[in-house]
Motif scaffolding. Structure first.
Motif, PDB file in Angstrom:
ATOM      1  N   ILE A  80       0.850  -1.203   0.000  1.00 15.27           N
ATOM      2  CA  ILE A  80       0.000   0.000   0.000  1.00 15.27           C
ATOM      3  C   ILE A  80       0.881   1.248   0.000  1.00 15.27           C
ATOM      4  CG2 ILE A  80      -1.659   1.327   1.365  1.00 15.27           C
ATOM      5  CD1 ILE A  80      -2.729  -1.364   2.368  1.00 15.27           C
ATOM      6  N   PRO A  81       0.738   2.139  -0.994  1.00 15.44           N
ATOM      7  CA  PRO A  81       1.555   3.360  -0.998  1.00 15.44           C
ATOM      8  C   PRO A  81       1.122   4.307   0.110  1.00 15.44           C
ATOM      9  CG  PRO A  81       0.403   3.067  -3.105  1.00 15.44           C
ATOM     10  CD  PRO A  81      -0.170   2.082  -2.150  1.00 15.44           C
ATOM     11  N   ILE A  82       2.101   4.872   0.793  1.00 10.37           N
ATOM     12  CA  ILE A  82       1.823   5.786   1.902  1.00 10.37           C
ATOM     13  C   ILE A  82       2.205   7.194   1.484  1.00 10.37           C
ATOM     14  CG2 ILE A  82       2.405   6.337   4.287  1.00 10.37           C
ATOM     15  CD1 ILE A  82       3.056   3.302   4.540  1.00 10.37           C
ATOM     16  N   PRO A  85      -7.576   5.684  -0.333  1.00 12.05           N
ATOM     17  CA  PRO A  85      -8.355   5.134   0.780  1.00 12.05           C
ATOM     18  C   PRO A  85      -9.108   3.856   0.406  1.00 12.05           C
ATOM     19  CG  PRO A  85      -9.498   6.980  -0.196  1.00 12.05           C
ATOM     20  CD  PRO A  85      -8.210   6.847  -0.945  1.00 12.05           C
ATOM     21  N   ASP A  86      -9.124   3.469  -0.850  1.00  9.44           N
ATOM     22  CA  ASP A  86     -10.045   2.416  -1.284  1.00  9.44           C
ATOM     23  C   ASP A  86      -9.339   1.159  -1.804  1.00  9.44           C
ATOM     24  OD1 ASP A  86      -8.979   3.762  -3.358  1.00  9.44           O
ATOM     25  OD2 ASP A  86     -10.824   4.022  -4.487  1.00  9.44           O
ATOM     26  N   ILE A  87      -8.136   0.880  -1.292  1.00  9.20           N
ATOM     27  CA  ILE A  87      -7.471  -0.360  -1.673  1.00  9.20           C
ATOM     28  C   ILE A  87      -7.998  -1.482  -0.784  1.00  9.20           C
ATOM     29  CG2 ILE A  87      -5.257  -1.551  -1.886  1.00  9.20           C
ATOM     30  CD1 ILE A  87      -3.962   1.244  -2.101  1.00  9.20           C
ATOM     31  N   ILE A  88      -8.484  -2.558  -1.396  1.00 13.39           N
ATOM     32  CA  ILE A  88      -9.045  -3.652  -0.607  1.00 13.39           C
ATOM     33  C   ILE A  88      -7.909  -4.446   0.037  1.00 13.39           C
ATOM     34  CG2 ILE A  88     -10.362  -5.790  -0.717  1.00 13.39           C
ATOM     35  CD1 ILE A  88     -11.985  -4.479  -2.979  1.00 13.39           C
ATOM     36  N   VAL A  89      -7.974  -4.579   1.367  1.00 10.42           N
ATOM     37  CA  VAL A  89      -6.938  -5.299   2.101  1.00 10.42           C
ATOM     38  C   VAL A  89      -7.393  -6.723   2.397  1.00 10.42           C
ATOM     39  CG1 VAL A  89      -5.594  -5.341   4.222  1.00 10.42           C
ATOM     40  CG2 VAL A  89      -6.068  -3.169   3.114  1.00 10.42           C
ATOM     41  N   ALA A  90      -8.632  -6.872   2.845  1.00  7.08           N
ATOM     42  CA  ALA A  90      -9.150  -8.199   3.203  1.00  7.08           C
ATOM     43  C   ALA A  90     -10.667  -8.138   3.216  1.00  7.08           C
ATOM     44  CB  ALA A  90      -8.630  -8.621   4.568  1.00  7.08           C
TER      45      ALA A  90
END
Lengths: 117, 376
Positions: free
Chosen positions: B129-131, B229-234
């Motif tokens: 995930i880019p910060i 904000p909308d990257i699916i993690v799990a």
């Protein structure tokens, strides 16, 4: 680290740790541009070691001097690239801002005109 | 017949290369079978026998070097770099991909994970995930360093899907920044052995922050968070829960691609399309139809005559479709300009793309400086 001989300083191999094609290829270019250089090239002895060897043979000047000058030249080229790039980007942003302001103005003008109509 | 040196012959003008050699030196010729003259002639004495100096002096470089910005947005830039060798353009590209630092999640402390996604897969997904934070404000953390406010960013993720509830998607905005560092206490025996003096009210945690990161001026107005904000993690089913802490550190793309500040950085040489003969009427229309990217246009000459023109050479992808048919290489020649690079940088969001490029150039400068100091 320099590998050369004391008798003949016109030919040396420079072994740079923690470097790869990025620097070696650029330096080879800078060295090749120097008329004092007869032969230069580089090799990566083993892909698992972070190390490059750069070979420099010159027409008469000490190889280490020529090598240092090449580094200096490359650095000055980079500085020029950086200043030019920064200048151009700043100009681009400025003109875009001006154009944006003008566009907004014309849009406003059009609006006021249509209201008058 | 008197002996005349070759450079005094009228068809070899002194001080400049004959046109066919100049073409080989400055252009890649894209023939229908294969591109030729792809190599760069770097050696300063390559054309010495013709009385031509091939070296590039610094002031000459300064006069010829040009940059033009084509497009610039929040995380993408396209610009033309003219008058530079491929060796250096490639060095910039390599540095952009592999040697510019960013911050990325490196350690994940998982307190509870009852989701279907395994701990190690979850940790890997978090790492990518880019910060959105300027890496220049942080230090590298070596193995002997304690994690502190100068080298670590801590995020917390605690999500729970209530029993009987609908399936829940955990997205990257659930990663909450902890400016005070880790909240997980170190286990009892460890904490007594490492610090007996710190037996005050604050229990020893996995990080030792001396101050809160949000009290630092650079972060107080700009809280640290994932870029998107909308990257699916799990995904969590009924009753499942994830509770973890993620520690981001500074690193380079060389070590792992998650630290690469660019999605991609690439360049291509400027295509050049040349019509060797005037193409009129039916032939012109045939040519326009051949090109899949519409490089050619038809110009109306009046009195019903039509002529082909090269309208958009930049769009050419060098697919060579126009010269594939037998005999067409007599009409069209495709080249690439060897010292004109169309450079594109797509940033992942930590730094803006124009800043990335200047940082890359600075790194090459630093490398040169390091070599000079090491030798002298």
């Amino acid at each position: 680290m320099e590998h050369g001989s004391f008798q003949d300083q016109t030919a040396s191999t420079f072994s740079l740790a923690d470097e790869d094609h990025t620097l070696a290829n650029s330096l080879r270019f800078a060295l090749n541009q120097d008329p004092r250089v007869t032969v230069c090239g580089y090799s990566i002895p083993h892909p698992a070691d972070a190390r490059v060897n750069i070979r420099v043979q010159t027409t008469g000047d000490p190889a280490s001097e020529v090598f240092k000058d090449a580094c200096q030249d490359l650095m000055l080229m980079c500085q020029h690239v950086r200043s030019t790039f920064d200048q151009v980007v700043a100009d681009f942003k400025k003109t875009r801002e001006l154009e944006g302001a003008e566009d907004r103005k014309t849009a406003q003008d059009l609006e006021t005109m249509s209201i008058k109509d | 017949m008197p002996l005349v040196p070759i450079w005094d012959l009228p068809d070899v003008p002194k001080g400049e290369l004959p046109p066919h050699l100049e073409l080989q030196r400055t252009r890649v010729l894209c023939n229908s079978d294969a591109p030729i003259h792809t190599e760069n002639v770097q050696y300063s004495g390559a054309y010495a026998s013709m009385g031509v100096d091939n070296s590039v002096r610094l002031d000459q470089f300064r006069n010829n070097f040009k940059v033009e910005v084509i497009r610039l947005s929040e995380d993408e830039i396209e610009f033309d770099m003219i008058g530079i060798d491929a060796a250096i353009a490639n060095a910039f590209r390599r540095i952009l991909i592999a040697e510019l630092p960013t911050m990325a999640i490196e350690k994940v402390l998982i307190a509870n994970n009852t989701s279907v996604i395994q701990d190690e897969v979850l940790a890997h997904r978090l790492g990518l995930i880019p910060i959105k934070v300027d890496p220049r404000l942080f230090d590298y953390m070596s193995e002997i360093d304690e994690p502190n406010e100068k080298n670590t960013i801590v995020f917390k993720l605690h999500v729970r899907c209530k029993i009987g509830g609908r399936r829940l998607t955990v997205k990257s905005d659930e990663l909450k920044w902890l400016p005070n560092g880790s909240e997980f206490p170190l286990s009892a025996e460890k904490s007594t052995s490492t610090s007996t003096s710190a037996s005050n009210s604050n229990p020893k945690t996995y990080t030792s922050f001396r101050c809160s990161q949000d009290s630092l001026p650079e972060f107080s107005n700009d809280p640290i968070a994932p870029k998107h904000p909308d990257i699916i993690v799990a995904k969590l089913g009924s009753g499942q829960e994830i509770e973890l802490e993620a520690h981001a550190v500074k690193g380079m793309g060389k070590t792992h691609a998650k630290w690469s500040p660019v999605a991609t950085a690439w360049y291509r040489m400027l295509p050049e399309v040349e019509l060797l003969q005037e193409l009129e009427g039916e032939m012109a229309e045939k040519l326009v139809k051949k090109c899949p990217v519409n490089v050619f246009d038809i110009e109306d000459l009046g009195n019903g005559k039509k002529r082909a023109t090269v309208a958009r050479p930049r769009a050419c992808t060098l697919c060579r479709e126009c010269i594939r048919e037998e005999g067409w290489d007599k009409y069209v020649a495709l080249h690439r300009v060897k010292d004109h690079f169309i450079f594109t940088i797509e940033s992942t969001g930590a730094l803006s793309p124009e800043v990335l490029f200047t940082e890359a150039v600075k790194i090459l400068e630093d490398k040169c400086e390091r070599v000079i100091t090491e030798l002298s």
